[in-house]
Design a protein around this motif. Structure first.
Motif, PDB file in Angstrom:
ATOM      1  N   VAL A 187      12.473  17.759   1.690  1.00 12.25           N
ATOM      2  CA  VAL A 187      11.877  16.993   2.783  1.00 12.25           C
ATOM      3  C   VAL A 187      10.735  17.800   3.389  1.00 12.25           C
ATOM      4  O   VAL A 187      10.751  19.028   3.397  1.00 12.25           O
ATOM      5  CB  VAL A 187      12.918  16.645   3.863  1.00 12.25           C
ATOM      6  N   ALA A 188       9.730  17.076   3.903  1.00  4.53           N
ATOM      7  CA  ALA A 188       8.550  17.704   4.485  1.00  4.53           C
ATOM      8  C   ALA A 188       8.827  18.156   5.921  1.00  4.53           C
ATOM      9  O   ALA A 188       9.759  17.674   6.575  1.00  4.53           O
ATOM     10  CB  ALA A 188       7.376  16.726   4.459  1.00  4.53           C
ATOM     11  N   GLU A 189       7.993  19.060   6.415  1.00  4.65           N
ATOM     12  CA  GLU A 189       8.175  19.589   7.760  1.00  4.65           C
ATOM     13  C   GLU A 189       8.069  18.501   8.828  1.00  4.65           C
ATOM     14  O   GLU A 189       8.857  18.469   9.780  1.00  4.65           O
ATOM     15  CB  GLU A 189       7.147  20.692   8.032  1.00  4.65           C
ATOM     16  N   ASP A 190       7.117  17.578   8.677  1.00  8.09           N
ATOM     17  CA  ASP A 190       6.997  16.517   9.678  1.00  8.09           C
ATOM     18  C   ASP A 190       8.188  15.568   9.621  1.00  8.09           C
ATOM     19  O   ASP A 190       8.590  15.004  10.647  1.00  8.09           O
ATOM     20  CB  ASP A 190       5.672  15.761   9.507  1.00  8.09           C
ATOM     21  N   GLU A 191       8.774  15.407   8.454  1.00 12.37           N
ATOM     22  CA  GLU A 191       9.970  14.566   8.321  1.00 12.37           C
ATOM     23  C   GLU A 191      11.162  15.218   9.017  1.00 12.37           C
ATOM     24  O   GLU A 191      11.977  14.528   9.655  1.00 12.37           O
ATOM     25  CB  GLU A 191      10.270  14.320   6.851  1.00 12.37           C
ATOM     26  N   ILE A 192      11.262  16.530   8.917  1.00 12.24           N
ATOM     27  CA  ILE A 192      12.346  17.248   9.598  1.00 12.24           C
ATOM     28  C   ILE A 192      12.223  17.090  11.107  1.00 12.24           C
ATOM     29  O   ILE A 192      13.195  16.767  11.800  1.00 12.24           O
ATOM     30  CB  ILE A 192      12.319  18.741   9.212  1.00 12.24           C
ATOM     31  N   GLY A 203      19.595  21.605  10.824  1.00 17.78           N
ATOM     32  CA  GLY A 203      20.655  20.604  10.853  1.00 17.78           C
ATOM     33  C   GLY A 203      20.173  19.187  10.660  1.00 17.78           C
ATOM     34  O   GLY A 203      20.974  18.281  10.403  1.00 17.78           O
ATOM     35  N   ALA A 204      18.858  18.978  10.790  1.00 20.45           N
ATOM     36  CA  ALA A 204      18.305  17.629  10.721  1.00 20.45           C
ATOM     37  C   ALA A 204      17.789  17.255   9.340  1.00 20.45           C
ATOM     38  O   ALA A 204      17.363  16.113   9.134  1.00 20.45           O
ATOM     39  CB  ALA A 204      17.170  17.484  11.737  1.00 20.45           C
ATOM     40  N   VAL A 205      17.803  18.192   8.379  1.00 21.96           N
ATOM     41  CA  VAL A 205      17.188  17.887   7.079  1.00 21.96           C
ATOM     42  C   VAL A 205      17.899  16.754   6.355  1.00 21.96           C
ATOM     43  O   VAL A 205      17.259  15.963   5.643  1.00 21.96           O
ATOM     44  CB  VAL A 205      17.114  19.139   6.175  1.00 21.96           C
ATOM     45  N   THR A 206      19.214  16.632   6.535  1.00 16.07           N
ATOM     46  CA  THR A 206      19.933  15.554   5.851  1.00 16.07           C
ATOM     47  C   THR A 206      19.551  14.197   6.425  1.00 16.07           C
ATOM     48  O   THR A 206      19.387  13.227   5.677  1.00 16.07           O
ATOM     49  CB  THR A 206      21.448  15.763   5.956  1.00 16.07           C
ATOM     50  N   THR A 207      19.407  14.130   7.731  1.00 14.28           N
ATOM     51  CA  THR A 207      18.957  12.876   8.349  1.00 14.28           C
ATOM     52  C   THR A 207      17.534  12.568   7.932  1.00 14.28           C
ATOM     53  O   THR A 207      17.174  11.399   7.708  1.00 14.28           O
ATOM     54  CB  THR A 207      19.070  12.965   9.871  1.00 14.28           C
ATOM     55  N   ALA A 208      16.709  13.599   7.801  1.00 11.60           N
ATOM     56  CA  ALA A 208      15.343  13.396   7.311  1.00 11.60           C
ATOM     57  C   ALA A 208      15.358  12.789   5.915  1.00 11.60           C
ATOM     58  O   ALA A 208      14.540  11.911   5.595  1.00 11.60           O
ATOM     59  CB  ALA A 208      14.591  14.726   7.298  1.00 11.60           C
ATOM     60  N   ALA A 209      16.272  13.228   5.082  1.00 11.44           N
ATOM     61  CA  ALA A 209      16.374  12.669   3.730  1.00 11.44           C
ATOM     62  C   ALA A 209      16.744  11.194   3.769  1.00 11.44           C
ATOM     63  O   ALA A 209      16.184  10.374   3.021  1.00 11.44           O
ATOM     64  CB  ALA A 209      17.402  13.453   2.924  1.00 11.44           C
ATOM     65  N   VAL A 210      17.682  10.839   4.658  1.00  7.09           N
ATOM     66  CA  VAL A 210      18.094   9.436   4.759  1.00  7.09           C
ATOM     67  C   VAL A 210      16.967   8.577   5.325  1.00  7.09           C
ATOM     68  O   VAL A 210      16.709   7.458   4.846  1.00  7.09           O
ATOM     69  CB  VAL A 210      19.355   9.319   5.633  1.00  7.09           C
ATOM     70  N   LEU A 211      16.263   9.090   6.325  1.00  2.00           N
ATOM     71  CA  LEU A 211      15.207   8.313   6.974  1.00  2.00           C
ATOM     72  C   LEU A 211      13.975   8.133   6.093  1.00  2.00           C
ATOM     73  O   LEU A 211      13.345   7.073   6.095  1.00  2.00           O
ATOM     74  CB  LEU A 211      14.787   9.001   8.280  1.00  2.00           C
ATOM     75  N   HIS A 212      13.621   9.183   5.334  1.00  2.00           N
ATOM     76  CA  HIS A 212      12.342   9.188   4.633  1.00  2.00           C
ATOM     77  C   HIS A 212      12.449   9.164   3.111  1.00  2.00           C
ATOM     78  O   HIS A 212      11.426   8.977   2.436  1.00  2.00           O
ATOM     79  CB  HIS A 212      11.530  10.417   5.057  1.00  2.00           C
ATOM     80  N   HIS A 213      13.646   9.340   2.565  1.00  2.99           N
ATOM     81  CA  HIS A 213      13.803   9.392   1.109  1.00  2.99           C
ATOM     82  C   HIS A 213      15.018   8.589   0.663  1.00  2.99           C
ATOM     83  O   HIS A 213      15.701   8.969  -0.292  1.00  2.99           O
ATOM     84  CB  HIS A 213      13.938  10.850   0.641  1.00  2.99           C
ATOM     85  N   ARG A 214      15.264   7.476   1.339  1.00  2.00           N
ATOM     86  CA  ARG A 214      16.448   6.677   1.020  1.00  2.00           C
ATOM     87  C   ARG A 214      16.447   6.224  -0.434  1.00  2.00           C
ATOM     88  O   ARG A 214      17.511   6.138  -1.064  1.00  2.00           O
ATOM     89  CB  ARG A 214      16.507   5.464   1.954  1.00  2.00           C
TER      90      ARG A 214
END
Length: 328
Positions: A265-270, A289-300
């Motif tokens: 995930v990218a820095e802005d996505e985090i 701790g937010a990288v997993t949520t970033a994956a769901v939000l931006h790389h579903r």
């Protein structure tokens, strides 16, 4: 794009790997000292639940492994004390658990660690030694030689991995029909433990790792089948300070055996995920701790479909960063 992981351990043998029984034993040891965090359903994201390890007393999952490792020490080793090297959360966890169990703790921390984590670690009673990032392991090992202390590493130890694996046990107990578990990958202790537990309980469940794109050494290591060490300055470029450490041979072996894929995930996505978790999930979360949520939000589209649990690994955000994110 996601990187598929190898089917078999790379360097460690099957006998070296943590087992489900080890994780269950760890769960019994840490009960009462570690919070059994809930699964929180997210009405703002379809089929998503959060596992908020940010609700632990020290604000991160690391308390699980640290407590399990200290419980396993005999009386002589407890009296001599323990030392570790940590960017913050493992150091806090060891200090907190050491205070509860009456074990002296020394934490060697990078001098670039956030002041919040340094102050918290000292506040739990640990001796804190600040050193350059590249020196922390060497200095910690010197304490073992000079003082006879026991080294409790942040992730490269079966007792640590087993303790972190209790996160996976709890996920399956609370949502046995889960389809996907998404977990951060730094040094690999949490992801190794969670993947081990989930795959032992439900082999069909997909376990996906997530790391920052600018510090994607784990993805490269998994693709190559050997641990890749990225330059320090490159790793420091991510805001996710808890994910700047490389895999070890032990964690690479666990992830090669049990992790289905890893995405970046990218820095802005985090940073966007940190804000979403605060505003819509009511959770204060650090970037790691937010990288997993970033994956769901931006790389579903890169994740398997179905009921998904995202592990929110910690909430010790630097107040200065929080001030910039939550003022608009």
């Amino acid at each position: 794009m996601p990187v598929d992981c190898q089917d078999d351990p790379v360097t460690a043998t099957q006998q070296d790997l943590v087992r489900l029984d080890d994780i269950r034993d760890a769960a019994a040891r840490i009960s009462g000292l570690v919070v059994r965090t809930p699964l929180l359903p997210c009405p703002w994201a379809d089929e998503l639940w959060l596992k908020p390890e940010s609700l632990q007393p020290i604000g991160a999952f690391k308390l699980r492994g640290a407590t399990n490792a200290l419980h396993r020490l005999d009386l002589d080793h407890r009296r001599a004390g323990v030392v570790t090297h940590s960017s913050g959360n493992h150091g806090q966890a060891l200090a907190y658990a050491g205070r509860a169990l009456g074990i002296p703790v020394t934490v060697v921390m990078p001098d670039v660690s956030t002041p919040l984590k340094i102050e918290a670690t000292r506040g739990y009673g640990a001796e804190v030694i600040l050193v350059p990032q590249a020196s922390r392991e060497t200095v910690a090992k010197q304490f073992v030689t000079d003082r006879g202390m026991t080294l409790i590493p942040p992730y490269d130890h079966p007792d640590i991995i087993a303790g972190q694996g209790t996160v996976g046990l709890e996920i399956f107990e609370d949502l046995s029909n889960v389809d996907v578990v998404v977990v951060p990958v730094g040094g690999g202790g949490l992801s190794s433990g969670v993947a081990t537990a989930i795959k032992a309980l439900a082999p069909h469940v997909a376990v996906i790792g997530v790391e920052p794109a600018v510090a994607a050494d784990a993805a490269e290591s998994l693709a190559a089948g050997v641990v890749r060490i990225w330059p320090e300055q490159r790793m420091l470029s991510t805001i996710a300070d808890g994910l700047r450490t490389p895999l070890s041979e032990l964690t690479l072996a666990h992830l090669s055996a049990h992790l289905d894929a890893i995405i970046t995930v990218a820095e802005d996505e985090i940073l966007d995920a940190v804000k979403v978790l605060a505003r819509r999930g009511r959770l204060i979360t650090e970037p790691s701790g937010a990288v997993t949520t970033a994956a769901v939000l931006h790389h579903r589209d890169e994740l398997p479909a179905g009921r998904t649990v995202a592990v929110v690994s910690g909430g010790n955000i630097d107040p200065r960063l929080a001030a910039t994110l939550f003022t608009d």
